[in-house]
Design an enzyme around this catalytic site. Structure first.
Site, PDB file in Angstrom:
ATOM      1  N   ASP A 207      43.147 -27.612  45.578  1.00 31.02           N
ATOM      2  CA  ASP A 207      42.870 -28.599  46.625  1.00 31.02           C
ATOM      3  C   ASP A 207      43.248 -30.016  46.194  1.00 31.02           C
ATOM      4  O   ASP A 207      43.112 -30.957  46.970  1.00 31.02           O
ATOM      5  CB  ASP A 207      41.380 -28.540  46.998  1.00 31.02           C
ATOM      6  N   SER A 231      40.344 -32.150  54.173  1.00 28.13           N
ATOM      7  CA  SER A 231      40.693 -30.727  54.273  1.00 28.13           C
ATOM      8  C   SER A 231      39.887 -30.092  55.403  1.00 28.13           C
ATOM      9  O   SER A 231      38.682 -30.330  55.531  1.00 28.13           O
ATOM     10  CB  SER A 231      40.372 -30.013  52.957  1.00 28.13           C
ATOM     11  N   GLN A 281      46.750 -24.455  53.557  1.00 26.82           N
ATOM     12  CA  GLN A 281      45.669 -25.376  53.911  1.00 26.82           C
ATOM     13  C   GLN A 281      46.100 -26.254  55.074  1.00 26.82           C
ATOM     14  O   GLN A 281      47.276 -26.626  55.180  1.00 26.82           O
ATOM     15  CB  GLN A 281      45.296 -26.263  52.717  1.00 26.82           C
TER      16      GLN A 281
END
Length: 290
Positions: A207, A231, A281
């Site tokens: 991430d 996110s 993502q």
């Protein structure tokens, strides 16, 4: 404990407060919200601690629902969805101050022999990590000095990150740039021998830079920020065993950005070009001051 890698292992070592309930620390940071990779990594630890350990995780799918508050513990509640002959499924809910901030579903699979195997080769050839400067060295080279805030961040950073393409600082440098980025990464110290810890550490790292690919055609990765990002969801598929304290290449691209959201996907390879993990993502992008 001064080694950032040791601090990461400690961060992933959850307190078990009931059979299916765990509590994780959330360090007091200057950030506005808890780092999403921390929550994903801790949730995966909680899921894994409720399995018998002979089935590695093969995939996870997660949603970031609310920003977490730094310095406030996070409780992870695990639902044992299924224990089959080959697959184990767990659903994890992360709760902070009575509010759900994150959901994760993880699937674990006993390794099998299928009789065949294939893989597309990496999309491009890149320099070895030893040939590339650290982020701190690039910033120091550009500015002549490493700002105090970045120096403190570098001392706490559990991963050594080296950008394959040199950092770009101006709008002129990003003109006509493709939405692609690649970094070499590895933990800054040993992480022990528990495969689940390495999987969760890499989940944490996944991430850190993925949404860079969305930003590259719009604004320099370093310098003043024009957009706030967050996110929204995160998915990973784990293909082969690995160690997160050995170099891995994270090749990232953004196929589309529209409607205030940007999609990014990444492929993680070892030094031999073997595909270890696939990541997708989506992030929210809002212009600052809008």
């Amino acid at each position: 404990m001064t080694n950032p890698a040791e601090r990461l292992v400690d961060l992933l070592d959850l307190e078990r407060i009931e059979v299916n309930i765990f509590r994780g620390r959330s360090p007091e940071e200057s950030l506005q919200r808890v780092f999403g990779g921390q929550v994903a990594g801790q949730a995966l630890v909680a899921a894994g601690r409720t399995t018998d350990g002979d089935r590695p995780v093969h995939s996870l799918h997660a949603y970031f629902l609310r920003p977490g508050r730094p310095g406030v513990p996070i409780v992870y509640e695990v639902e044992r969805v299924r224990d089959g002959r080959s697959f184990t499924t767990r659903r994890v809910t992360a709760v902070q101050q009575g509010r759900t901030i994150f959901n994760l579903t993880a699937s674990f699979h006993r390794p099998e022999e299928a009789g065949f195997e294939h893989q597309l080769p990496p999309a491009r050839t890149v320099p070895d990590p030893e040939q590339l400067p650290t982020v701190a060295d690039e910033v120091r080279e550009h500015l002549g000095v490493l700002p105090d805030a970045l120096e403190r961040m570098a001392r706490r950073q559990p991963f050594d990150i080296r950008y394959v393409d040199r950092l770009r600082w101006t709008l002129e440098e990003i003109k006509d740039a493709d939405p692609r980025s690649a970094v070499w990464m590895r933990a800054v110290g040993p992480l022990g021998d528990d495969p689940l810890v390495h999987t969760c550490a890499l989940t944490y790292a996944s991430d850190m830079t993925l949404l860079d690919a969305v930003r590259i055609p719009v604004e320099p990765l370093w310098g003043p920020r024009g957009f706030d990002t967050a996110s929204l969801d995160h998915a990973m598929w784990f293909h082969r065993p690995f160690r997160a304290d050995e170099w891995f290449l994270y090749d990232q691209e953004s196929p589309i950005a529209t409607g205030g959201r940007g999609l990014a996907r990444g492929r993680i390879y070892d030094r031999g070009g073997n595909l270890l993990v696939s990541v997708v993502q989506e992030g929210l992008f809002r212009r600052l001051g809008a």
